[in-house]
Design a protein around this motif. Sequence first.
Motif, PDB file in Angstrom:
ATOM      1  N   THR A  65      46.643-101.503 -35.848  1.00 52.59           N
ATOM      2  CA  THR A  65      47.376-102.542 -36.566  1.00 52.59           C
ATOM      3  C   THR A  65      48.673-101.984 -37.124  1.00 52.59           C
ATOM      4  O   THR A  65      49.731-102.620 -37.021  1.00 52.59           O
ATOM      5  N   VAL A  66      48.610-100.807 -37.705  1.00 52.66           N
ATOM      6  CA  VAL A  66      49.812-100.192 -38.257  1.00 52.66           C
ATOM      7  C   VAL A  66      50.793 -99.852 -37.153  1.00 52.66           C
ATOM      8  O   VAL A  66      51.996-100.083 -37.285  1.00 52.66           O
ATOM      9  N   ILE A  70      54.890-101.274 -36.334  1.00 55.32           N
ATOM     10  CA  ILE A  70      56.059-100.391 -36.202  1.00 55.32           C
ATOM     11  C   ILE A  70      56.469-100.392 -34.741  1.00 55.32           C
ATOM     12  O   ILE A  70      55.647-100.156 -33.859  1.00 55.32           O
ATOM     13  N   LYS A  71      57.752-100.629 -34.477  1.00 56.06           N
ATOM     14  CA  LYS A  71      58.164-100.780 -33.072  1.00 56.06           C
ATOM     15  C   LYS A  71      58.055 -99.469 -32.309  1.00 56.06           C
ATOM     16  O   LYS A  71      57.250 -99.219 -31.650  1.00 56.06           O
TER      17      LYS A  71
END
Length: 64
Positions: free
Chosen positions: A53-54, A58-59
């Motif tokens: 999820t994190v 973040i791209k």
Amino acid sequence: MNYLLKASLTLEYLIYVILGVLFGMGTSLISALYPAYKASKLDPIKALSLLLTVCNTIKNCSCL
């Protein structure tokens, strides 16, 4: 510079060196073992899903 070669290592300085080394070892043990202990208490599936999820938020994430 020449005075450094003639200096003798007294008991007081030796105690400070030993205390410094012990403090450094204690600090490194705590900083290594405490996160490992916390991670061992986590459910692996929940930890991996949180990591994904994190990383998805973040791209350009290179965590996996």
